[in-house]
Every structure is written in structure tokens, then in C-alpha cells.
Write an enzyme that holds these catalytic residues in place. Structure first.
Site, PDB file in Angstrom:
ATOM      1  N   CYS A  85      51.242  12.275   6.528  1.00 55.51           N
ATOM      2  CA  CYS A  85      51.022  13.124   5.343  1.00 55.51           C
ATOM      3  C   CYS A  85      51.637  14.514   5.500  1.00 55.51           C
ATOM      4  O   CYS A  85      51.862  15.202   4.511  1.00 55.51           O
ATOM      5  CB  CYS A  85      49.536  13.239   5.028  1.00 55.51           C
ATOM      6  SG  CYS A  85      48.795  11.662   4.590  1.00 55.51           S
ATOM      7  N   HIS A 130      49.170  19.770   0.313  1.00 54.84           N
ATOM      8  CA  HIS A 130      49.093  18.304   0.339  1.00 54.84           C
ATOM      9  C   HIS A 130      47.886  17.893  -0.499  1.00 54.84           C
ATOM     10  O   HIS A 130      46.811  18.497  -0.403  1.00 54.84           O
ATOM     11  CB  HIS A 130      48.935  17.826   1.783  1.00 54.84           C
ATOM     12  CG  HIS A 130      48.641  16.374   1.905  1.00 54.84           C
ATOM     13  ND1 HIS A 130      49.352  15.419   1.211  1.00 54.84           N
ATOM     14  CD2 HIS A 130      47.709  15.701   2.640  1.00 54.84           C
ATOM     15  CE1 HIS A 130      48.863  14.228   1.511  1.00 54.84           C
ATOM     16  NE2 HIS A 130      47.871  14.371   2.369  1.00 54.84           N
ATOM     17  N   ASN A 186      46.350  10.506  -3.163  1.00 56.32           N
ATOM     18  CA  ASN A 186      47.040  10.969  -1.956  1.00 56.32           C
ATOM     19  C   ASN A 186      48.310  10.114  -1.773  1.00 56.32           C
ATOM     20  O   ASN A 186      48.220   8.937  -1.447  1.00 56.32           O
ATOM     21  CB  ASN A 186      46.095  10.819  -0.760  1.00 56.32           C
ATOM     22  CG  ASN A 186      46.705  11.304   0.540  1.00 56.32           C
ATOM     23  OD1 ASN A 186      47.904  11.553   0.634  1.00 56.32           O
ATOM     24  ND2 ASN A 186      45.864  11.440   1.559  1.00 56.32           N
TER      25      ASN A 186
END
Ligand code: UT7
Length: 324
Positions: free
Chosen positions: A114, A251, A281
Site C-alpha cells: 500500500c 493512502h 482501499n
């Protein structure tokens, strides 16, 4: 005079299929209300059967090239951040190179889960500063729907698919925080924390792609602590303070993590770009997606100070501060 990497354009692509939270109520002991309250996620996009990470990446890249009025051969290098490549090799980046019809330069992938886009952008900035490239296409592209355990309510409701791209190019700067472009980067990892977020398969173990496994509450605690730390550190490196920040583009994993980080930076939420409700996500794609969505909406003004930050499996975490 020093070489700076200035953002020339952005682009993104989201697969057509949109899946609302209520979809998961049919098969799992979960509710739309739980997912919204605990994560801020309302829906996500899932790639169609046969739609690959490189397909998403190529569409995002074309959007960024079109917006810049550039052709593929105007690019010197492609860096793709992904943990869900089409194949073990070659890289998604070389597939994008071919897909765009780019017949020069070089292309490679970066894998920091990520945090991948932050690592890719920092590396692309390094390529420009070290005169290995003048213009780099940096992409975050993921199909995390391919590595979900659809029986695990603690993970499968969180992730989505998508791709975002930015083109950065060399510009002359004075070497001060008034310059446009990437002003500072801050990269970190701690491999002893690998067991709290990982995929339980791979070439050297099961021979299969595997599924994502996460101890969510542990990752949550590390995220809240480490994201604020890296954001403060990158601002220090650039000679800036949180009060100088016009936009936080974090993020997009969990609205509660994003809010906690913004609070620790004393930033009001109207300075935070949020896409988590609509995208979920999307791992390495989430920051370039958010940058492109906000750019498309005309939210950034020339000269704005933008901080991006992310944390992912490894653990890996980091941030970039740039002036638009
Ligand atoms: O992008 C990479 C980085 N990843 C992240 O940043 C994710 C970080 N973690 C998180 O976002 C959160 O930890 C989660 C959203 C994953 C979970 O939220 P939480 O508030 O930390 O919940 P929890 O894991 O402590 O679980 C609380 C309860 C548990 O039930 P019990 O044991 O208290 O009875 C879970 O089983 O919530 C339960 N739960 C759910 N309930 C309904 C977990 N997932 C679900 C679900 N629906 N989908």
C-alpha cells in the site's frame, strides 16, 4: 540551480463494476453500517473477469498522457507500483510500455504494497535528480480482488481495484521550499512486522497467488502512529511546517486512520482529499487515484503544498511532500 520533479499531469481508471457494501450482507456476517462506521467505505470497484492490473494501468496512463498532450515516446521511464501483477514476470511496467506503444526508455515495477506509490514516486524523483530520466510516468495499479478470501469479513470488505498515474518531469529549482515539484521524501520499513499484513502464497512457498491476511487492529495502531511521524519528518526535511500544507492526499485505507493523521498534523478535514468512500482501499493505486480525482475536479492550485503518505505490508511506510 537543482533538478526538481514537477507533476505535469494525472490520470486514473476505475473498473466499471461498482459493488456496494450491502453486497457483502448476502454472504457474510456483516452490515453496511459496520463497514461505513469502522472504515468510511461505502462502495468499491472490482475488475471484470479477465481484466488485468496492466489493463487498468494502461488506461490510467493514457488518461495522464492525453491530459498532458504527450505521446508515449515523450516518456523516458515507467515505474509501476503494484503487488498484484498480471504475471510473476515480466513486470506490469513493461506491459504498460508495450500497451502504450512506447518504443524507447525503460520500465520496471516497485513492490511496497500500500506504500508502493510513495516508494515509486520517490524513486522516480531520484531518476530525474540523477539525470537518468527527464520525464517519468509513475503508476499505482492494483487488482486486490484477486487476492481476497471472500469468507474473511475482516479483509474482503476493505479492498477495491483501480489505477492512477502521474507524469513527472524535470524543472529547474532554486533548491528552496518555494520550488515547484517534489521537495522531500521519507521512506521506511520494518521487516519484523511482516506477519501482521501479508499474502499467504507465492512462487517460493505455495506456488499459488494466495490470499491477503491482516491483523487489522494491529495495522491500525501502527498506521496512526507511523503516518503522522513520517508526515512530520518529510515536512522537516523540506523546511516546511504542517501549517504550510494546503492538501493532505493520504493512502485511502480507513477514514478513521486518515482523520487521526490529519488531527495529529492539526489539519482541518477540508484540506484532506478523500476517496475512500467510493474506492475502498486500492493499495498502491489509492494515492494516484486520489491525486487524479482531485486534479480533475480542479481542487489544486499552482504552488499548493501537497503531502502524500501511506503504510502497507512489510511494514513499509513513507511520505512525499511536493509543490503543485
Ligand atoms: O492498506 C494497508 C493498511 N491497512 C490498513 O490500514 C487497515 C488497518 N485496519 C483497519 O482499518 C481496521 O482495523 C479494520 C477496519 C480492519 C477493523 O476495524 P477495528 O475497529 O480495528 O475492528 P477489530 O479488528 O478490532 O474488530 C472489532 C470487531 C471484531 O469482533 P469481536 O471480536 O469484537 O467480536 C471483528 O470480528 O469487529 C468484527 N469485524 C466485523 N464485524 C462486522 C471485523 N470485520 C467485520 C465486518 N463486519 N466486516
Amino acid at each position: 540551480m537543482i533538478r526538481r520533479s514537477v507533476i505535469r499531469s494525472t490520470g486514473h481508471y476505475l473498473p466499471e463494476r461498482v459493488v456496494e457494501n450491502s453486497h457483502f450482507e448476502q454472504t457474510l456476517d456483516t452490515t453496511d453500517a459496520w463497514i461505513r462506521d469502522r472504515t468510511g467505505i461505502e462502495r468499491r470497484h472490482f475488475a471484470a473477469e479477465g481484466e488485468r492490473t496492466s489493463d487498468l494501468a494502461i488506461k490510467a496512463a493514457r488518461a495522464a498522457l492525453d491530459r498532458a498532450g504527450l505521446a508515449a515516446n515523450d516518456i523516458d521511464a515507467i515505474v509501476v507500483a503494484t503487488s498484484t501483477p498480471d504475471l510473476t514476470f515480466p513486470s506490469v511496467a513493461t506491459m504498460v510500455q508495450a500497451g502504450l506503444g512506447m518504443t524507447r526508455g525503460f520500465a520496471f515495477d516497485v513492490q511496497a504494497v500500500c506504500a508502493g506509490f510513495v516508494f515509486a514516486l520517490a524513486n522516480a524523483d531520484g531518476l530525474i535528480r540523477s539525470e537518468q530520466a527527464n520525464r517519468v510516468l509513475v503508476i499505482g495499479a492494483e487488482t486486490f480482488s484477486r487476492i481476497m478470501d471472500w469468507t474473511d469479513r475482516g479483509t474482503c470488505v476493505l479492498f477495491g481495484d483501480g489505477a492512477g498515474a502521474v507524469i513527472i518531469e524535470v524543472a529547474e529549482g532554486e533548491g528552496t521550499s518555494d520550488d515547484r515539484g517534489v521537495l522531500a521524501t521519507d521512506l521506511n520499513s520494518d521487516g519484523t512486522l511482516r506477519d501482521i499484513l501479508y499474502v499467504d502464497g507465492g512462487v517460493g512457498t505455495t506456488g499459488t497467488a494466495g490470499c491477503l491476511r491482516m491483523q487489522g487492529n494491529l495495522v491500525f495502531r501502527h498506521a496512526v502512529e507511523k503516518l503522522a511521524q513520517t508526515a512530520h519528518r518529510v515536512l522537516d526535511k523540506a523546511g516546511l511546517a504542517p501549517a504550510d500544507v494546503d492538501w493532505l492526499v493520504p493512502h485511502q485505507a480507513n477514514l478513521r486512520i486518515i482523520t487521526a493523521t490529519a488531527n495529529k498534523m492539526h489539519l482541518p478535514m477540508d484540506k484532506v482529499v478523500l476517496t475512500v468512500a467510493d474506492h475502498g482501499n486500492t493499495s498502491a493505486a489509492s494515492i494516484p487515484l486520489a491525486l487524479s480525482v482531485a486534479d480533475t475536479a480542479g481542487r489544486f492550485q499552482r504552488g499548493d503544498v501537497i503531502v502524500t503518505e501511506a503504510i502497507g505490508g512489510g511494514l513499509t511506510w513513507g511520505s512525499v511532500v511536493l509543490r503543485w
